[in-house]
Write a protein that holds these residues in place. Structure first.
Motif, PDB file in Angstrom:
ATOM      1  N   ALA A  88       0.586  -1.048   0.389  1.00 55.22           N
ATOM      2  CA  ALA A  88       0.147   0.223  -0.126  1.00 55.22           C
ATOM      3  C   ALA A  88       0.653   1.566  -0.156  1.00 55.22           C
ATOM      4  O   ALA A  88       1.541   1.490  -1.036  1.00 55.22           O
ATOM      5  N   LEU A  89       1.083   2.094   1.151  1.00 54.74           N
ATOM      6  CA  LEU A  89       1.696   3.196   1.117  1.00 54.74           C
ATOM      7  C   LEU A  89       3.292   2.758   0.998  1.00 54.74           C
ATOM      8  O   LEU A  89       3.766   3.416  -0.514  1.00 54.74           O
ATOM      9  N   GLY A  90       3.905   1.448   1.449  1.00 56.25           N
ATOM     10  CA  GLY A  90       4.594   1.537   1.081  1.00 56.25           C
ATOM     11  C   GLY A  90       5.295   0.869  -0.945  1.00 56.25           C
ATOM     12  O   GLY A  90       6.276   1.542  -1.208  1.00 56.25           O
ATOM     13  N   GLY A  91       4.474   1.078  -0.915  1.00 56.71           N
ATOM     14  CA  GLY A  91       4.296   0.464  -2.451  1.00 56.71           C
ATOM     15  C   GLY A  91       4.200   2.090  -3.202  1.00 56.71           C
ATOM     16  O   GLY A  91       4.766   1.804  -4.551  1.00 56.71           O
ATOM     17  N   ILE A  92       3.560   2.916  -2.938  1.00 58.69           N
ATOM     18  CA  ILE A  92       3.171   3.800  -3.539  1.00 58.69           C
ATOM     19  C   ILE A  92       4.926   4.287  -3.049  1.00 58.69           C
ATOM     20  O   ILE A  92       5.376   5.210  -4.145  1.00 58.69           O
ATOM     21  N   ILE A  93       5.398   4.396  -1.968  1.00 50.96           N
ATOM     22  CA  ILE A  93       7.144   4.774  -1.729  1.00 50.96           C
ATOM     23  C   ILE A  93       7.832   4.487  -3.162  1.00 50.96           C
ATOM     24  O   ILE A  93       8.907   4.980  -3.625  1.00 50.96           O
ATOM     25  N   GLY A  94       7.393   2.901  -3.504  1.00 47.65           N
ATOM     26  CA  GLY A  94       8.675   2.715  -4.463  1.00 47.65           C
ATOM     27  C   GLY A  94       8.544   3.073  -5.703  1.00 47.65           C
ATOM     28  O   GLY A  94       9.340   3.241  -6.454  1.00 47.65           O
ATOM     29  N   LEU A  95       6.955   3.022  -6.100  1.00 49.88           N
ATOM     30  CA  LEU A  95       6.468   4.398  -7.173  1.00 49.88           C
ATOM     31  C   LEU A  95       7.541   5.353  -7.702  1.00 49.88           C
ATOM     32  O   LEU A  95       8.057   5.455  -8.795  1.00 49.88           O
TER      33      LEU A  95
END
Length: 275
Positions: A88-95
């Protein structure tokens, strides 16, 4: 930021970085650590202002700031290339990391993420925010599992939930930190920029996710130059916790396929469902 480095120590070991969701704590990844540590160097961290990473999150905080903080931490660890797995938020950080530091990511996994905030996700965030502001930390933490886990799993794990509730209240990240991080997440909109992400990216969804509809991951994968979609049928928003026996092999397969020893994955959108 507080971090742990686990797993393989040989010089040529590839690195997997684990980035958690809104809670921010690296303890979220406990069901994956043993599996990943057998194959990779694993970096797990608490995001700024959460868990063991003390500090105040300022007003005007952005997802780009979270990506820059992670990039600085990896630079301090002398990590110039890695796989990133974000929930979630961690994936958006990744993007955002993939856009700002395109050569850093060997591959990216975005679990229950999105391109821009879906109305259902916005509704859930607003309910949680209202609980925090109007009823306090205890009510917020008590409601949190309803957005993360399937109903039958909740019924079967009451003792664990009670223990986790006590821990979460005692180690709460702070109201201002949470609200500023949540605002940053809700304002993120990657619609116009996803075409610039060069890293192979897996958008991983779950059918019974109440917080983020699975169609958000389909949309995300379809917009990426090297996007792939995998779909689980059970497990809720935190299916990596509720059903690691299904989740872990899919994650490991992706990471091994995108290691430097594997053949290059063809570009183009791919979608697969797993029961």
């Amino acid at each position: 930021m507080y971090y742990k480095v686990l797993g393989r120590k040989n010089a040529d070991a590839e690195t997997v970085v684990l980035s958690s969701g809104l809670g921010g704590s690296g303890s979220f990844w406990q069901p994956q650590l043993t599996m990943l540590a057998e194959h990779f160097r694993v970096v797990v961290y608490d995001q700024h202002g959460t868990g063991n990473s003390e500090g105040t999150v300022p007003a005007g905080y952005r997802m780009e700031d979270m990506a820059d903080e992670l990039a600085s931490m990896l630079n301090a660890l002398d990590i110039s290339r890695c796989h990133l797995v974000g929930h979630a938020l961690g994936g958006i950080i990744g993007l955002h990391l993939a856009l700002r530091y395109p050569m850093l990511l060997q591959s990216l996994v975005v679990i229950n993420g999105w391109t821009t905030l879906n109305s259902q996700t916005r509704r859930c965030f607003q309910v949680r925010q209202n609980l925090l502001l109007n009823s306090g930390v205890d009510a917020y933490v008590q409601a949190q599992p309803l957005f993360l886990y399937p109903g039958d799993w909740l019924s079967d794990h009451e003792a664990l939930l009670q223990e986790d509730h006590t821990h979460q209240v005692a180690h709460f990240q702070g109201m201002e930190n949470l609200l500023h991080r949540l605002q940053a997440l809700m304002e993120s909109d990657l619609t116009a920029s996803l075409k610039e992400v060069i890293a192979p990216t897996l958008a991983f969804s779950c059918k019974d996710d109440l917080l983020v509809p699975w169609s958000c991951s389909v949309d995300l994968a379809s917009r990426l130059p090297h996007g792939e979609h995998r779909h689980m049928l059970y497990g809720g928003h935190a299916m990596s916790v509720t059903d690691p026996d299904t989740f872990n092999p899919i994650l490991l397969d992706w990471l091994l396929r995108h290691s430097s020893q594997a053949s290059v994955t063809p570009s183009g959108y791919i979608s697969t469902e797993t029961s």
